[in-house]
Design a protein around this motif. Structure first.
Motif, PDB file in Angstrom:
ATOM      1  N   PRO A 311       0.834  -1.219   0.000  1.00 61.53           N
ATOM      2  CA  PRO A 311       0.000   0.000   0.000  1.00 61.53           C
ATOM      3  C   PRO A 311       0.859   1.256   0.000  1.00 61.53           C
ATOM      4  N   GLY A 312       0.469   2.193  -0.839  1.00 64.30           N
ATOM      5  CA  GLY A 312       1.217   3.442  -0.937  1.00 64.30           C
ATOM      6  C   GLY A 312       2.292   3.427  -1.996  1.00 64.30           C
ATOM      7  N   SER A 313       2.570   2.258  -2.594  1.00 56.23           N
ATOM      8  CA  SER A 313       3.579   2.202  -3.649  1.00 56.23           C
ATOM      9  C   SER A 313       2.979   2.675  -4.954  1.00 56.23           C
ATOM     10  N   ARG A 314       3.803   2.802  -5.986  1.00 55.27           N
ATOM     11  CA  ARG A 314       3.309   3.310  -7.261  1.00 55.27           C
ATOM     12  C   ARG A 314       2.657   2.221  -8.104  1.00 55.27           C
ATOM     13  N   ALA A 315       2.691   0.947  -7.658  1.00 53.61           N
ATOM     14  CA  ALA A 315       2.149  -0.160  -8.438  1.00 53.61           C
ATOM     15  C   ALA A 315       0.651   0.036  -8.663  1.00 53.61           C
ATOM     16  N   CYS A 316       0.222  -0.040  -9.955  1.00 54.92           N
ATOM     17  CA  CYS A 316      -1.195   0.163 -10.264  1.00 54.92           C
ATOM     18  C   CYS A 316      -2.013  -1.094  -9.980  1.00 54.92           C
ATOM     19  N   GLY A 317      -1.384  -2.267 -10.097  1.00 51.85           N
ATOM     20  CA  GLY A 317      -2.079  -3.516  -9.819  1.00 51.85           C
ATOM     21  C   GLY A 317      -3.033  -3.962 -10.895  1.00 51.85           C
ATOM     22  N   HIS A 318      -2.959  -3.352 -12.087  1.00 49.65           N
ATOM     23  CA  HIS A 318      -3.944  -3.638 -13.139  1.00 49.65           C
ATOM     24  C   HIS A 318      -3.357  -4.358 -14.347  1.00 49.65           C
ATOM     25  N   ALA A 371      10.569   8.713   0.313  1.00 53.83           N
ATOM     26  CA  ALA A 371       9.232   8.241   0.657  1.00 53.83           C
ATOM     27  C   ALA A 371       8.772   8.824   1.992  1.00 53.83           C
ATOM     28  N   VAL A 372       9.685   8.905   2.959  1.00 61.37           N
ATOM     29  CA  VAL A 372       9.347   9.500   4.256  1.00 61.37           C
ATOM     30  C   VAL A 372       8.983  10.972   4.092  1.00 61.37           C
ATOM     31  N   ASN A 373       9.781  11.694   3.295  1.00 62.18           N
ATOM     32  CA  ASN A 373       9.507  13.112   3.065  1.00 62.18           C
ATOM     33  C   ASN A 373       8.157  13.308   2.370  1.00 62.18           C
ATOM     34  N   ARG A 374       7.850  12.403   1.439  1.00 65.99           N
ATOM     35  CA  ARG A 374       6.556  12.494   0.746  1.00 65.99           C
ATOM     36  C   ARG A 374       5.417  12.224   1.716  1.00 65.99           C
ATOM     37  N   ALA A 375       5.565  11.185   2.538  1.00 67.00           N
ATOM     38  CA  ALA A 375       4.505  10.823   3.484  1.00 67.00           C
ATOM     39  C   ALA A 375       4.262  11.932   4.505  1.00 67.00           C
ATOM     40  N   GLN A 376       5.325  12.666   4.860  1.00 69.38           N
ATOM     41  CA  GLN A 376       5.206  13.736   5.845  1.00 69.38           C
ATOM     42  C   GLN A 376       4.848  15.088   5.225  1.00 69.38           C
ATOM     43  N   GLY A 377       4.614  15.085   3.906  1.00 64.28           N
ATOM     44  CA  GLY A 377       4.151  16.297   3.237  1.00 64.28           C
ATOM     45  C   GLY A 377       5.230  17.291   2.899  1.00 64.28           C
ATOM     46  N   ARG A 378       6.495  16.889   3.023  1.00 61.21           N
ATOM     47  CA  ARG A 378       7.573  17.819   2.690  1.00 61.21           C
ATOM     48  C   ARG A 378       7.843  17.870   1.192  1.00 61.21           C
ATOM     49  N   LEU A 379       7.283  16.923   0.431  1.00 55.60           N
ATOM     50  CA  LEU A 379       7.410  16.897  -1.025  1.00 55.60           C
ATOM     51  C   LEU A 379       6.029  16.730  -1.643  1.00 55.60           C
ATOM     52  N   THR A 380       5.805  17.405  -2.767  1.00 59.49           N
ATOM     53  CA  THR A 380       4.573  17.172  -3.515  1.00 59.49           C
ATOM     54  C   THR A 380       4.720  15.891  -4.323  1.00 59.49           C
TER      55      THR A 380
END
Length: 469
Positions: A311-318, A371-380
């Motif tokens: 969960p949260g990865s870029r994999a579309c799963g389709h 990934a941590v920076n993205r999850a914490q909102g420091r990166l768009t």
């Protein structure tokens, strides 16, 4: 007929906060206490010694604890010490000591302060005054030491205390490199940045009997602390903050220490795992929709290569493609290329994966930090993807470079075969077949289309295959 006098059972307690390895301080205290016992009179039943242990810092004092137990159990009637501050330096310790001695109706005598009668209000008042003076003295001493250490740090000098691993103190705030320990530190740094785990390095050092700081065994936490210490890269630290450059020679440069901090702060590196029931490893085959790796999975009764991720990865799963049919198509294409194509060479080193900044473990740590920076909102989302893509490419190349020796060996075995290529292939283990495929195939991008139960279209697979040249 005169009554016999029962001599008190005496215990001598000695303690010193800092010992330089010769135990002379506690030895002098014991000699003076023995002389006092001869004067008072009594039978010595035990000597309780806490060498190199502070009474103010709250450090556990085993001998002192044993002494209190023996007093409480009635085994000791008289406690002898050099000074009352050898027994206690904090008010909370004094209260406990007074309660124990008073309950047992024991006596306390000191070489410098005389007899302390803790059974009377006046005697307890004297003990409290002595304890308060001792605590005040220690607090003032601590304040002076803190001011001194702060000044030394601002001047780039060592403030004292236990020597840092890799150095020895020469006095006057100077540190000199210990060559043998510096070599160990550099070895550890290189191994960790090349992908070795802290646990493996620790076990290896202990197996080789390489002494840690203080001559003991290496531990995970101590090894991590040493590797990320600013001291070893020539920086002065005060209260956890870097004050400035130091006047001693660095063992590691700042860039290396920063990389070690990055890697160790982001946990163990998670390498992609080989496929155990498919020919194509996850790092070799990717989704044509989202670019995520495909993994061999069972969907119902069919084995497929499926786009999937946590969960949260870029994999579309389709996206899926039939597994056995894909393996057959790739195997046929690889054998045909080995048989009829130009002379092939296994991939070269490409990115030098032994260079710290571009090693897989560092690149993987950078990805996880992103990934941590993205999850914490420091990166768009756009900033994360823009920074992530080149790191993914570099990580794939670095890992491929690390697998290059295996691929070269697979090609050599194929070139030296004494049988038909198909026969040779059938004799190989799955891991060797995978290495041979990667020696010929650079990457496979599976095109969208089809379904797990649909008809296999080899063009979805081979049309997106990049061959090594």
């Amino acid at each position: 007929m005169s009554e016999s006098v029962i001599e008190p059972r005496a215990a001598i307690y000695t303690r010193i906060s800092i010992d330089h390895g010769d135990a002379l301080g506690v030895a002098r205290q014991e000699t003076a206490c023995r002389a006092l016992l001869d004067t008072i009179g009594g039978t010595l039943v035990g000597i309780y010694c806490d060498n190199d242990r502070s009474a103010y810092a709250g450090t556990r004092r085993p001998a002192y604890e044993n002494l209190l137990v023996d007093v409480a159990n009635g085994k000791v009637d008289l406690v002898i010490a050099w000074h009352a501050d050898r027994l206690y330096r904090r008010q909370q310790d004094l209260i406990r000591f007074v309660d124990t001695v008073e309950a047992a109706k024991a006596q306390v005598a000191t070489v410098t302060s005389g007899l302390l009668d803790l059974t009377t209000a006046s005697g307890r008042m004297v003990a409290r005054v002595v304890g308060a003076v001792a605590q005040h003295e220690v607090e003032q001493q601590g304040q002076r030491i803190r001011l001194k250490h702060g000044e030394l740090a601002r001047l780039g000098r060592w403030g004292g205390g236990p020597r840092p691993y890799g150095y020895r103190s020469t006095g006057n705030g100077d540190l000199k490199v210990v060559p043998e320990e510096a070599a160990v530190l550099r070895e550890i740094a290189v191994r960790v940045l090349r992908g070795d785990t802290v646990n493996n390095v620790k076990k290896d050092l202990n197996r080789r009997n390489v002494p840690a700081q203080g001559g003991g065994k290496w531990g995970d936490s101590s090894l991590r602390r040493i590797l990320t210490s600013p001291t070893i890269c020539g920086l002065c630290v005060r209260n956890g903050a870097v004050v400035g450059p130091a006047n001693w020679e660095p063992i590691l440069d700042e860039a290396t220490t920063e990389l070690l901090t990055l890697v160790l702060a982001n946990g163990p590196r998670l390498d992609p795992v080989r496929s155990r029931n498919g020919l194509l490893n996850p790092w070799l085959i990717s989704c044509g929709r989202c670019g995520a790796n495909l993994k061999s999975r069972n969907v119902g009764r069919r084995r497929v290569y499926k786009c999937c991720g946590p969960p949260g990865s870029r994999a579309c799963g389709h996206l899926t493609i039939l597994g056995p049919a894909s393996d057959d198509a790739v195997r046929a294409a690889v054998l045909d290329r080995l048989k009829t194509g130009p002379r092939l060479r296994a991939p070269g080193s490409g990115v030098d994966h032994l260079i710290a900044a571009s090693s897989p473990v560092v690149l993987d740590a950078r990805l996880r930090q992103l990934a941590v920076n993205r999850a914490q909102g420091r990166l768009t989302e756009d900033e994360w993807q823009a920074a992530r893509h080149p790191l993914l490419v570099s990580l794939r190349d670095a890992r491929a470079a690390g697998r290059a020796p295996l691929q070269r060996a697979a090609l050599d075995r194929a070139a030296q075969r004494s049988t038909d290529l198909k026969v040779h292939w059938a004799q190989l283990r799955l891991e060797d077949q995978q290495d041979l495929v990667e020696a010929v195939v650079d990457h496979i991008t599976v095109k969208p289309g089809g379904s797990p139960g649909g008809r296999f279209d080899p063009n979805r697979l081979l049309g997106g295959t990049t061959w090594r040249r």
